[in-house]
Enzyme design. Structure first.
Site, mmCIF file in Angstrom:
data_model
loop_
_atom_site.group_PDB
_atom_site.id
_atom_site.type_symbol
_atom_site.label_atom_id
_atom_site.label_comp_id
_atom_site.label_asym_id
_atom_site.label_seq_id
_atom_site.Cartn_x
_atom_site.Cartn_y
_atom_site.Cartn_z
ATOM 1 N N TYR A 138 0.870 -1.181 0.000
ATOM 2 C CA TYR A 138 0.000 0.000 0.000
ATOM 3 C C TYR A 138 0.901 1.224 0.000
ATOM 4 O O TYR A 138 1.534 1.547 1.004
ATOM 5 C CB TYR A 138 -0.880 -0.054 1.245
ATOM 6 C CG TYR A 138 -2.010 0.944 1.332
ATOM 7 C CD1 TYR A 138 -2.324 1.827 0.305
ATOM 8 C CD2 TYR A 138 -2.793 0.989 2.483
ATOM 9 C CE1 TYR A 138 -3.373 2.722 0.413
ATOM 10 C CE2 TYR A 138 -3.849 1.874 2.604
ATOM 11 C CZ TYR A 138 -4.129 2.740 1.576
ATOM 12 O OH TYR A 138 -5.185 3.633 1.690
ATOM 13 N N LYS A 166 -1.526 -1.493 -4.006
ATOM 14 C CA LYS A 166 -2.564 -0.463 -3.999
ATOM 15 C C LYS A 166 -1.847 0.861 -4.183
ATOM 16 O O LYS A 166 -1.072 1.303 -3.326
ATOM 17 C CB LYS A 166 -3.379 -0.471 -2.709
ATOM 18 C CG LYS A 166 -4.481 0.595 -2.717
ATOM 19 C CD LYS A 166 -5.329 0.597 -1.467
ATOM 20 C CE LYS A 166 -6.391 1.692 -1.554
ATOM 21 N NZ LYS A 166 -7.236 1.775 -0.341
#
Length: 288
Positions: A138, A166
């Site tokens: 992330y 992500k």
């Protein structure tokens, strides 16, 4: 053996965490939300991310949210958000998540500390070494205070259990380079950038705003992946101003407010989060 990244594609929902009037997790509302989203073209779910107010949940609450999500997801894959800045504590949370049938874990850089790129590589490799499931990295520097540089992400892609990203990094050149490299499944994490990222070859998106208008988000992604650019653009263009408005106030306040307006949960958030303004909610309800 390397883990396939093909699972991490399409539209994923980073779930809000509903709270009852007394502030406790409303598991009935969460279960109903997940069951409803299952039939709307969703590829999977991410509980206990930033949209789920995970930092305001105890470890026990986080696992209970995960259990409710798994029980309600009709077999769709679930990726658990795991975060923090103390490695031993994050390893404990990861191991607890891995006692459940999760498809993976979503892990960010340790916030507040702002380590070097060498420190970030060591952090993520330690987590990947300890995990029995794939890691979705992330990259969200405006929350963690540190960027995952392209060289770092390419080095981490060598690990057999680091399979997806992500992408909230805000660097179009880095996104394009990762897509071209092909080892990490790139999932757009900034909702307004879904169209551009997927059109450029990203695998999909993890999109908070897709709690609403879910079928349209899923359809845009599917059309882009099929190369139907004009049809996808026709669906996306009227949706984009709504997406941008959703994030005018801190997430997940507007999303929870809209879900509350629809009678699907309370709009309650945990401090220091505050509800979305009535003016913004009225504007969002009037479009797209």
């Amino acid at each position: 053996m390397p883990v396939s990244s093909s699972l991490f594609s399409g539209l994923w929902i980073p779930l809000v965490t509903p709270f009852g009037a007394a502030g406790q997790v409303d598991h009935a509302a969460l279960a109903a939300l997940v069951r409803d989203l299952c039939g709307r073209g969703v590829a999977g779910f991410v509980p206990c991310g930033s949209t789920g107010e995970a930092a305001a949940l105890t470890a026990e609450e986080q696992l209970a949210v995960l259990d409710t999500t798994l029980a309600s997801a009709s077999g769709l894959p679930v990726v658990m958000g795991v975060g923090g800045y103390r490695l031993a504590g994050v390893l404990d949370a990861l191991q607890a998540a891995c006692t459940r049938p999760v498809a993976g874990v979503l892990v960010a850089a340790p916030y507040y500390i702002r380590p070097s790129q060498d420190g970030l590589r060591a952090w993520f490799r330690a987590l990947a070494d300890a995990s029995r499931v794939p890691l979705v990295l992330y990259d969200i520097p405006y929350r963690t205070g540190v960027r995952l540089e392209l060289s770092t992400l390419l080095a981490l892609a060598e690990h057999p259990r680091i399979v997806a990203l992500k992408d909230c990094g805000g660097d179009a050149a880095k996104t394009a380079a990762l897509i071209a490299d092909g080892r990490l499944a790139v999932l757009a994490g900034e909702d307004a950038q879904i169209f551009g990222s997927v059109a450029a070859g990203a695998a999909g998106a993890i999109a908070a705003s897709a709690h609403l208008h879910t079928e349209r988000f899923a359809r845009v992604i599917a059309l882009l992946r099929d190369g139907a650019l004009q049809e996808a653009r026709t669906l996306w263009q009227p949706l984009l101003p709504w997406v941008q408005a959703v994030f005018e106030e801190p997430n997940p306040g507007p999303i929870k407010g809209l879900l509350a307006q629809a009678g699907r949960m309370s709009g309650t958030l945990r401090a220091p989060m505050t509800p979305a303004s009535g003016a913004l909610l009225q504007r969002l309800l009037s479009r797209p």
